[in-house]
Motif scaffolding. Structure first.
Motif, PDB file in Angstrom:
ATOM      1  N   LYS A 234      31.360 -38.536  -2.122  1.00  0.00           N
ATOM      2  CA  LYS A 234      32.615 -38.797  -1.408  1.00  0.00           C
ATOM      3  C   LYS A 234      32.497 -38.376   0.055  1.00  0.00           C
ATOM      4  O   LYS A 234      32.959 -39.078   0.965  1.00  0.00           O
ATOM      5  CB  LYS A 234      33.773 -38.059  -2.072  1.00  0.00           C
ATOM      6  CG  LYS A 234      35.143 -38.381  -1.467  1.00  0.00           C
ATOM      7  CD  LYS A 234      36.257 -37.658  -2.211  1.00  0.00           C
ATOM      8  CE  LYS A 234      37.616 -38.093  -1.662  1.00  0.00           C
ATOM      9  NZ  LYS A 234      37.781 -37.886  -0.226  1.00  0.00           N
ATOM     10  N   ALA A 235      31.867 -37.238   0.278  1.00  0.00           N
ATOM     11  CA  ALA A 235      31.674 -36.765   1.654  1.00  0.00           C
ATOM     12  C   ALA A 235      30.819 -37.750   2.449  1.00  0.00           C
ATOM     13  O   ALA A 235      31.109 -38.058   3.608  1.00  0.00           O
ATOM     14  CB  ALA A 235      31.035 -35.378   1.650  1.00  0.00           C
ATOM     15  N   GLN A 236      29.782 -38.263   1.820  1.00  0.00           N
ATOM     16  CA  GLN A 236      28.916 -39.239   2.500  1.00  0.00           C
ATOM     17  C   GLN A 236      29.676 -40.522   2.812  1.00  0.00           C
ATOM     18  O   GLN A 236      29.534 -41.103   3.890  1.00  0.00           O
ATOM     19  CB  GLN A 236      27.694 -39.530   1.636  1.00  0.00           C
ATOM     20  CG  GLN A 236      26.695 -38.378   1.560  1.00  0.00           C
ATOM     21  CD  GLN A 236      25.563 -38.650   0.598  1.00  0.00           C
ATOM     22  OE1 GLN A 236      25.732 -39.356  -0.399  1.00  0.00           O
ATOM     23  NE2 GLN A 236      24.388 -38.087   0.873  1.00  0.00           N
ATOM     24  N   ALA A 237      30.513 -40.967   1.860  1.00  0.00           N
ATOM     25  CA  ALA A 237      31.300 -42.188   2.066  1.00  0.00           C
ATOM     26  C   ALA A 237      32.302 -42.018   3.205  1.00  0.00           C
ATOM     27  O   ALA A 237      32.637 -42.983   3.904  1.00  0.00           O
ATOM     28  CB  ALA A 237      32.026 -42.563   0.779  1.00  0.00           C
ATOM     29  N   ASP A 238      32.785 -40.778   3.390  1.00  0.00           N
ATOM     30  CA  ASP A 238      33.750 -40.483   4.456  1.00  0.00           C
ATOM     31  C   ASP A 238      33.075 -40.114   5.779  1.00  0.00           C
ATOM     32  O   ASP A 238      33.747 -39.687   6.728  1.00  0.00           O
ATOM     33  CB  ASP A 238      34.682 -39.338   4.026  1.00  0.00           C
ATOM     34  CG  ASP A 238      35.575 -39.726   2.856  1.00  0.00           C
ATOM     35  OD1 ASP A 238      35.743 -40.943   2.630  1.00  0.00           O
ATOM     36  OD2 ASP A 238      36.089 -38.825   2.171  1.00  0.00           O
TER      37      ASP A 238
ATOM     38  N   LYS B  38      31.033 -37.605   6.190  1.00  0.00           N
ATOM     39  CA  LYS B  38      30.948 -36.142   6.314  1.00  0.00           C
ATOM     40  C   LYS B  38      29.805 -35.573   5.480  1.00  0.00           C
ATOM     41  O   LYS B  38      29.830 -34.420   5.086  1.00  0.00           O
ATOM     42  CB  LYS B  38      32.277 -35.512   5.879  1.00  0.00           C
ATOM     43  CG  LYS B  38      33.475 -35.969   6.713  1.00  0.00           C
ATOM     44  CD  LYS B  38      34.776 -35.380   6.185  1.00  0.00           C
ATOM     45  CE  LYS B  38      35.967 -35.850   7.013  1.00  0.00           C
ATOM     46  NZ  LYS B  38      37.258 -35.354   6.477  1.00  0.00           N
TER      47      LYS B  38
ATOM     48  N   ARG C  84      27.840 -47.375  -5.740  1.00  0.00           N
ATOM     49  CA  ARG C  84      28.013 -46.848  -4.387  1.00  0.00           C
ATOM     50  C   ARG C  84      26.691 -46.870  -3.629  1.00  0.00           C
ATOM     51  O   ARG C  84      26.637 -47.256  -2.463  1.00  0.00           O
ATOM     52  CB  ARG C  84      28.575 -45.424  -4.465  1.00  0.00           C
ATOM     53  CG  ARG C  84      28.844 -44.784  -3.115  1.00  0.00           C
ATOM     54  CD  ARG C  84      29.347 -43.363  -3.260  1.00  0.00           C
ATOM     55  NE  ARG C  84      30.687 -43.333  -3.811  1.00  0.00           N
ATOM     56  CZ  ARG C  84      31.066 -42.564  -4.834  1.00  0.00           C
ATOM     57  NH1 ARG C  84      30.191 -41.788  -5.420  1.00  0.00           N
ATOM     58  NH2 ARG C  84      32.297 -42.585  -5.271  1.00  0.00           N
TER      59      ARG C  84
END
Length: 598
Positions: A288-292, A294, A513
């Motif tokens: 999720k961090a990578q997708a955002d 971050k 993803r």
């Protein structure tokens, strides 16, 4: 030979049985919420007094339905409030509970019900009932089927209205500490599942000493636990009985697809799970961090958490600079991760497979300590676990208080204590082999350090011997490889072969993803991408990480990405997610051969 023991912290009652716990709770804590149950999507409290009343009503129904003292009653259901209720109702009627995994095939159901001689079966759904009915002709002892989703509890309560309180009280006191409480069938990684007979004494010794040693995690009126493990598994049963023994509030979740939402709404102070659950939490947060955008921040935060945890184990502790970085990342990252886990918890207990040092340090570093333990069905779940105040990451902890762990000359872990099973049901030969010389022979290989902390390094029967004579323990490298977000399962091969290889399956949740981020076609699957250079390179990184944990002779030289998952339905894994290596090796023989002929 080396052994270690700790004095018992809990005195097992000389007599009595597990129904004493719910009677004691209703007497001493009548208005304390001991259960949480979902009603119209909302968690509702069940007090100790209310729980006892409902158990008594259902137990009267079981007596009216013909359950006699010592009768085996099967329970085939997902983890839910009614599972716990009916478990205690079976004991209250004088019966012996026989749990059956809700994913079991008709053939497996027939074996367990037939071998145990179950006279009654309580099923969750119409599909479960249909599966039982399909084999009922081969089960002469089975007299009745009750369905939870068809209001079985209410029907039982109605059926038992004419059963007197005096008869029920007599039944609740019928079993003594050394009588069977349950027959839990092993997952059966090889051959037919064997029925482990666990007595009321075994549960008292197990749960009593766990609750006492982890007392801050079991504070009555303050603590709670959310059970999402299969209640049919002995680890789930430990959670159930220990929660009632404390008592603390227990909630049950039948479906983990929405586990994050359930954690947020129930807000447990304690979580019990298997390593895959904690791996998923980490991998999902990182993805999720990578997708955002971050990803770099998350990786720096993870590095800080691990370094901080490692420093906690040193005499000098974390440096000032590390403390400062940790405080910053606590606001940016760690607090959000704790919120995903419910927001109230500080501890979790992990079992079923090795957690791995990296994850252990990561979670302790974010302020959510995962205490790793070790046990088997035959040891009534945990036979060793890390104490809350003296955790040693990388081990499965010290022996259960009141028990003994011995390391035999060949490295096998041997166990002794009141928590050990009494016998295999209808299997004297297997009992004699497993309980030789007064010790339970686990089949696991391990070591004990100077402080009595146990480390498990492999299974005796799973040790591979390469053509060059090198002994290889698969679990060490498999656990490291499986920690990669894209890897669902990994099975090391190489017995009698020139080098070590591996079969790898891809985690479907993360594949979509990853495929999108790497420009792969929409709808790509493991089958369509198994030879893709980018995917192969990514899996190679997981292999390289696993190889870093072992010697060169033990490292994986070649691997094959499989087009499909290992599934319970296909017989590749057990309900507790253990690999059935012989089945996998048979079904994927061509893939294994390709490793050595390519």
């Amino acid at each position: 030979m080396r052994e270690f023991s700790l004095p018992a912290l809990y005195e097992v009652p000389a007599d009595g049985n597990l129904t004493d716990l719910i009677r004691r709770n209703a007497s001493q804590h009548p208005d304390v919420a001991v259960m949480g149950r979902k009603v119209d999507g909302v968690w509702t409290d069940v007090t100790a007094k209310e729980f006892l009343a409902e158990v008594r009503g259902a137990a009267k129904g079981l007596i009216a339905a013909g359950v006699e003292p010592g009768d085996r009653v099967a329970l085939l259901s997902r983890t839910r409030y009614e599972w716990v209720l009916l478990d205690f109702a079976i004991w209250s009627a004088g019966g012996v509970t026989v749990p059956v995994y809700e994913t079991s095939s008709p053939e497996q159901i027939q074996w367990i019900l037939g071998d145990s001689g179950a006279t009654l079966v309580l099923v969750e759904s119409a599909a479960h009932q249909e599966a039982v009915v399909s084999v009922q002709g081969n089960l002469p002892d089975l007299k009745g089927i009750w369905q939870i989703e068809d209001d079985a509890v209410a029907q039982l309560i109605g059926t038992g209205l004419d059963v007197s309180d005096e008869l029920l009280d007599e039944r609740m006191s019928a079993a003594n500490a050394d009588d069977p409480a349950t027959i839990v069938y092993t997952s059966g990684t090889t051959g037919r599942p064997k029925g482990c007979v666990l007595t009321h004494r075994a549960f008292f010794a197990e749960c009593g000493n766990v609750v006492e040693r982890l007392k801050p995690l079991f504070r009555t009126g303050e603590c709670s636990v959310l059970l999402f493990l299969p209640a049919a598994h002995v680890f789930g049963r430990l959670v159930e009985v220990a929660s009632v023994m404390a008592p603390i509030r227990l909630g049950c979740v039948p479906d983990i697809k929405n586990l994050t939402d359930e954690l947020a709404s129930f807000r447990p102070t304690l979580i019990l799970g298997v390593p895959r659950v904690f791996e998923k939490v980490y991998n999902s947060a990182r993805a999720k961090a990578q997708a955002d955008g971050k990803g770099k921040i998350f990786d720096k935060a993870a590095h800080t958490a691990i370094a901080y945890s490692r420093a906690l184990s040193t005499p000098q502790g974390p440096s000032f600079g590390l403390k400062l970085k940790h405080k910053i990342f606590d606001k940016l990252v760690f607090s959000k991760l704790r919120a995903v886990l419910g927001g109230r918890g500080e501890y979790a207990i992990s079992g079923g497979a090795p957690l791995g040092e990296r994850l252990g340090h990561f979670f302790r570093g974010i302020g959510f300590t995962v205490l790793e333990g070790y046990g088997l069905t035959e040891s009534c779940a945990a036979t060793a676990f890390n104490p809350w105040d003296r955790q040693k990451i990388g081990t499965v902890g010290q022996p259960l208080p009141g028990s003994v762990v011995r390391i035999a000359d060949d490295g096998e872990v041997l166990l002794h204590g009141e928590h050990i099973f009494s016998r295999y049901w209808n299997n004297e030969a297997a009992t004699a082999e497993a309980l030789a010389d007064g010790w339970f022979h686990t089949g696991d290989i391990g070591t004990l350090d100077e402080d009595g902390y146990l480390a498990i390094t492999g299974r005796k029967k799973e040790i591979l011997v390469t053509a060059g004579g090198k002994n290889v323990a698969p679990a060490v490298i498999e656990d490291r490889i499986r920690a990669h977000a894209l890897v669902a399962e990994c099975m090391v091969v190489g017995d009698g072969r020139p080098f070590v290889g591996a079969l790898v399956t891809i985690d479907e949740e993360f594949l979509g993803r990853w495929a999108s981020e790497h420009g792969k076609p929409t709808g790509s699957t493991a089958a369509t991408l198994r030879d893709d250079a980018d995917l192969v390179a990514e899996v190679q990184r997981a292999i390289d990480d696993g190889n870093a944990a072992v010697s060169k002779a033990e490292s994986v030289r070649k691997f094959r990405i499989l087009p499909a998952q290992f599934t319970e339905e296909a017989g590749h894994i057990t309900p507790s997610l253990k690999l059935k290596r012989n089945v996998v090796a048979k079904d994927f023989a061509d893939e294994i051969e390709a490793i050595y002929t390519a």
